[in-house]
Write a protein that holds these residues in place. Structure first.
Motif, PDB file in Angstrom:
ATOM      1  N   ILE B  26       0.868  -1.184   0.000  1.00 42.91           N
ATOM      2  CA  ILE B  26       0.000   0.000   0.000  1.00 42.91           C
ATOM      3  C   ILE B  26       0.897   1.223   0.000  1.00 42.91           C
ATOM      4  O   ILE B  26       1.560   1.526   0.982  1.00 42.91           O
ATOM      5  CB  ILE B  26      -0.941  -0.002   1.220  1.00 42.91           C
ATOM      6  N   ARG B  27       0.920   1.889  -1.127  1.00 45.58           N
ATOM      7  CA  ARG B  27       1.800   3.052  -1.242  1.00 45.58           C
ATOM      8  C   ARG B  27       1.201   4.236  -0.512  1.00 45.58           C
ATOM      9  O   ARG B  27       0.009   4.475  -0.562  1.00 45.58           O
ATOM     10  CB  ARG B  27       2.023   3.390  -2.711  1.00 45.58           C
ATOM     11  N   ARG B  28       2.051   4.926   0.170  1.00 44.54           N
ATOM     12  CA  ARG B  28       1.610   6.093   0.930  1.00 44.54           C
ATOM     13  C   ARG B  28       1.635   7.325   0.036  1.00 44.54           C
ATOM     14  O   ARG B  28       2.319   7.365  -0.972  1.00 44.54           O
ATOM     15  CB  ARG B  28       2.548   6.322   2.127  1.00 44.54           C
ATOM     16  N   PHE B  29       0.929   8.330   0.489  1.00 43.99           N
ATOM     17  CA  PHE B  29       0.944   9.610  -0.201  1.00 43.99           C
ATOM     18  C   PHE B  29       2.368  10.181  -0.132  1.00 43.99           C
ATOM     19  O   PHE B  29       3.052   9.993   0.876  1.00 43.99           O
ATOM     20  CB  PHE B  29      -0.040  10.539   0.510  1.00 43.99           C
ATOM     21  N   PRO B  30       2.829  10.860  -1.174  1.00 45.35           N
ATOM     22  CA  PRO B  30       4.204  11.379  -1.152  1.00 45.35           C
ATOM     23  C   PRO B  30       4.479  12.224   0.093  1.00 45.35           C
ATOM     24  O   PRO B  30       3.654  13.061   0.469  1.00 45.35           O
ATOM     25  CB  PRO B  30       4.260  12.252  -2.415  1.00 45.35           C
ATOM     26  N   GLU B  31       5.611  11.951   0.736  1.00 47.51           N
ATOM     27  CA  GLU B  31       6.005  12.701   1.932  1.00 47.51           C
ATOM     28  C   GLU B  31       7.405  13.246   1.715  1.00 47.51           C
ATOM     29  O   GLU B  31       8.391  12.671   2.167  1.00 47.51           O
ATOM     30  CB  GLU B  31       6.003  11.780   3.173  1.00 47.51           C
ATOM     31  N   PRO B  32       7.548  14.356   0.993  1.00 43.41           N
ATOM     32  CA  PRO B  32       8.890  14.881   0.728  1.00 43.41           C
ATOM     33  C   PRO B  32       9.568  15.388   1.998  1.00 43.41           C
ATOM     34  O   PRO B  32       8.898  15.693   2.992  1.00 43.41           O
ATOM     35  CB  PRO B  32       8.634  16.024  -0.258  1.00 43.41           C
ATOM     36  N   ARG B  75       8.107  19.388   8.277  1.00 44.55           N
ATOM     37  CA  ARG B  75       7.889  17.942   8.417  1.00 44.55           C
ATOM     38  C   ARG B  75       9.012  17.148   7.723  1.00 44.55           C
ATOM     39  O   ARG B  75       9.613  17.630   6.769  1.00 44.55           O
ATOM     40  CB  ARG B  75       6.540  17.604   7.777  1.00 44.55           C
TER      41      ARG B  75
END
Lengths: 624, 162
Positions: B26-32, B75
């Motif tokens: 399950i790929r997560r939303f991009p977290e740069p 973040r």
């Protein structure tokens, strides 16, 4: 079997058509963004990116961050922005872009804030713009960030995102997220419809199958040249012949077309046409001339062919004149080639600060059905009113002259009203209104007359804070209605309202109303009296809870009547629960329960609904 | 019946074995990294666990308020970063520059970093209007926000940075 074969053939044909003609004409991609992080919110129609690259106005641009708000057609690249074109290299902290005209502004934050324009005849000009960074709007971009897009109901990440001329958003290497969780991947995907009108081209807008309507097809062709031509033609097709329970027509075709030509700044002409396969159609052509901002004229010719009747051809004219303090005059007239005609005149003016005058006059001579007879009616109205700080006075005269039937209705009216007068420092206010109406209907030398008079006295007190957190409100009204026939009514009513605040956002309200209507005729007095008492409890706690419950009580018969409840709770991530209930004390049963689970998602609302009355479960996407 | 049970058991065992080999990615939303989660103005800051948080968020100040706090949370900080605030007055002139301030010098993997800068206000020095504050991360403009300063007087920057 035949129906199924037809349906199958239709689907294959539709599929072939879809393959042959792109669902959307291939439009030029005016703006392509690549980024290490590139996300799009369907809910809000906004883009956010990090470490991005794109080309604009001939420059290759790189920036640390990127934001775009499609509805307002604005984009912002910021953080070590570099622009390169041949040997030229520019650097800035921000590049603000207007996506519609592709005009850019560079912003640099040094000892002062300096801006320079890019594109639209200003390319390369640099220098400080007095008055500050008008090109650095905050509001629209402040609201765009990764968190907001992540919290969208429907969002996408992509390798590249493209914007077309009509502001469609397309993506490659797309991953779709539902509530922030990955759901599907696509090599290429249209993320959003365009927000602007489609220009110049043919488009199949929809091919759809529906169990009740059958096969539906929608196509359109449009041409638009700014300030010259705007034309849209739509074709709607519905095929129902293969439906099991189809008792209506087997298929229907609608063609709608509208074209407007702008010949010069003051002269425009247009054509509209509608055709329906049930043999009804109409066309209209018009020419409009603006002589001056205050004076316009329009001529038109139209032909209308209704079902089962002969067609009618009308020539029309209308003109409007705004003469400032001398008033506004509108004149219109239409003539039909079989000797039908309608004409109208309207004049309105205000004068001496307190007076206003309105005069209308209409004449119509139209055929009665398809017969040889005409109805011929003349109506006229005159209204003169005076208003001052203390009172207002109005007089109306209405005339309806049926020239065919020889009947004349003449109706003068006089209205007088005393503006609310306040006593005791605004605590008490009294107003009085009276309307007197006289009617005379004359026919073949006989006249029938009637009159009525209605006087209304209202008394209201301003809300009074009796104790801390207790507010009272009282309204009284008395109305006397007198008729020439002797039917005299007297109506009186009182409404009492008390509100008690219990806590922060929580209150209890009580309403009591008593009304009585009496009719006097000679010695006989008859009438009815009604009482109503209701209690409402409300709770509004921030944005989380917004609910109320009400109970109504019939004080006259000493019994509870109905209870209504509306509960609304916000749960998480813009999901909310909503329930509407209704209980009938007389029937002793729960009449209705509606349950909603709602997701607010920017430009759309997703709803799961259960309705007890119809025993329906509905899933809805509602555009906002 | 016994045979059927044996087949059933074999299917269950095979399914369990296969399940152990299957993983759902399950790929997560991009977290740069170093992503600005919030950038706002407030009147006070409060301590909450190991972090600070803003109190009295607003975008309107008066000279009499004495100060404006610009609060930022960043973040996914996985290395040492440099934060810098720049403040511009209503005349678009730089009135305060904190210079680079090193954060997370130890290079820890931090989910959130919170920081703030204070602009002291002194009445009677410059005119009210729309002020602009910028946050730079590692020399790159990362966030911008404006606030309205009203009141009879003006304000002069003073004091040091973060």
């Amino acid at each position: 079997m035949k129906g199924r074969a037809f349906a199958l053939t239709s689907w294959v044909a539709a599929g072939a058509l879809l393959l042959a003609v792109p669902a959307r004409p291939a439009e030029k991609r005016s703006f392509v963004i690549q980024g290490e992080t590139l996300v799009y919110s369907y809910d809000h129609n906004q883009i956010y990116g990090e470490k991005v690259a794109f080309e604009v106005l001939g420059y290759k641009v790189t920036a640390a961050y990127f934001k775009a708000d499609i509805p307002s057609r604005q984009a912002l690249a910021y953080g070590s922005v570099t622009l390169a074109k041949d040997a030229e290299k520019l650097e800035a902290d921000e590049l603000v872009l207007s996506l519609e005209g592709m005009i850019g502004t560079l912003v640099r934050y040094g000892p002062t804030i300096e801006t320079s324009s890019l594109g639209a005849g200003a390319a390369g000009t640099e220098g400080r713009i007095e008055g500050g960074p008008t090109a650095a709007p905050g509001g629209v971009f402040d609201g765009i960030n990764l968190d907001k897009i992540k919290k969208s109901f429907l969002s996408f990440s992509a390798r590249t995102i493209s914007l077309t001329d009509s502001f469609e958003v397309l993506g490659t290497g797309v991953t779709m997220y539902l509530e922030g969780l990955e759901s599907m991947g696509f090599k290429r995907f249209r993320l959003s419809d365009g927000v602007g009108p489609r220009r110049n081209g043919f488009a199949i807008n929809r091919i759809w199958y529906n169990k009740t309507q059958g096969l539906i097809g929608r196509a359109s062709y449009s041409i638009e040249k700014p300030n010259k031509v705007a034309s849209l033609t739509q074709l709607n097709y519905e095929e129902r012949s293969f439906l099991k329970n189809n008792y209506g027509i087997e298929r229907q075709v609608d063609l709608l077309t509208s074209t407007t030509l702008t010949l010069d700044e003051t002269l425009r002409m247009g054509f509209t046409g509608n055709y329906n396969s049930s043999s009804q159609w109409n066309v209209q052509t018009w020419v409009g001339k603006t002589w001056s901002p205050a004076f316009t004229t329009q001529f038109d010719f139209s032909y209308n062919k209704p079902v089962s009747f002969r067609g009618e051809a009308w020539l029309g004219f209308q003109s409007q004149l705004s003469a400032g303090k001398w008033g506004n005059l509108a004149v219109q007239g239409r003539y039909e080639l079989r000797n039908q005609a309608v004409a109208g005149l309207n004049y309105g003016a205000s004068f001496l600060n307190h007076f206003s005058l309105n005069l209308q006059s209409y004449y119509s001579r139209v055929k009665i059905g398809d017969s040889r007879d005409f109805s011929e009616i003349f109506t006229g109205g005159l209204n003169l009113s005076y208003s001052s700080r203390l009172f207002n006075l109005g007089t109306d005269y209405f005339l309806n002259y049926d020239l065919f039937g020889g009947q004349v209705l003449s109706q003068p009216q006089l209205r007088i009203g005393l503006n609310p007068i306040v006593f005791y420092g605004g605590l008490l206010s009294v107003s009085l209104n009276n309307i007197a109406l006289y009617s005379q209907i004359g026919r073949e030398g006989l006249a029938e007359r009637s009159f009525s008079d209605n006087a209304i006295l209202s008394l209201a007190i301003q809300p009074v804070e009796l104790f801390k957190d207790l507010r009272l409100n009282l309204n009284l009204a008395l109305e006397q209605f007198v008729e020439r026939e002797g039917r005299n009514f007297t109506t009186g009513g009182i409404v009492f309202n008390a509100v008690r605040k219990i806590g922060e956002g929580i209150s209890v309200e009580a309403y009591y109303s008593l009304s009585s209507r009496r009719r006097t005729r000679s010695w006989l007095i008859e009438g009815t009296t009604g009482q109503d008492l209701s209690l409402v409890a409300r709770a509004m706690v921030g944005e989380t809870v917004n609910s109320w419950v009400s109970v109504s009580y019939d004080a006259k018969n000493a019994q509870l009547r109905q209870s209504f409840a509306d509960f609304s709770f916000k749960v998480v991530r813009n999901w909310s629960l909503h329930a509407i209930l209704n209980y009938d004390f007389f029937l002793k049963k729960l009449n209705n329960i509606d349950l909603y689970i709602v997701r607010e998602a920017g430009r759309l609302q997703f709803r799961l609904i259960w309705r007890s009355l119809s025993r329906q479960f509905l899933v809805e996407f509602v555009p906002r | 019946m016994t045979r059927a049970r044996a087949v059933g058991a074999a299917i269950v065992l095979a399914a369990a074995g296969a399940a152990a080999c299957i993983s759902f990615d399950i790929r997560r939303f991009p977290e740069p990294e170093d992503s600005v989660a919030s950038f706002l103005f407030c009147r006070e800051v409060e301590s909450a666990d190991d972090l600070i948080r803003p109190a009295g968020e607003t975008s309107e100040f008066a000279a009499a308020d004495g100060r404006v706090i610009s609060f930022a949370s960043v973040r996914n900080v996985v290395k040492s970063i440099r934060l810098r605030w720049k403040w511009y007055d209503a005349a678009k002139t730089l009135v305060r520059d904190t210079g680079d301030v090193e954060v997370n010098a130890e290079g820890k993997n931090l989910e959130v970093v919170t920081a703030y800068d204070v602009l002291p206000l002194e009445p009677g020095k410059s005119g009210p209007g729309s002020w602009t504050t910028l946050l730079f991360i590692d020399g790159r403009l990362a966030a911008r926000k404006s606030f309205i300063l009203s009141g009879d007087g003006g304000h002069t920057p003073r004091g040091s940075g973060t």
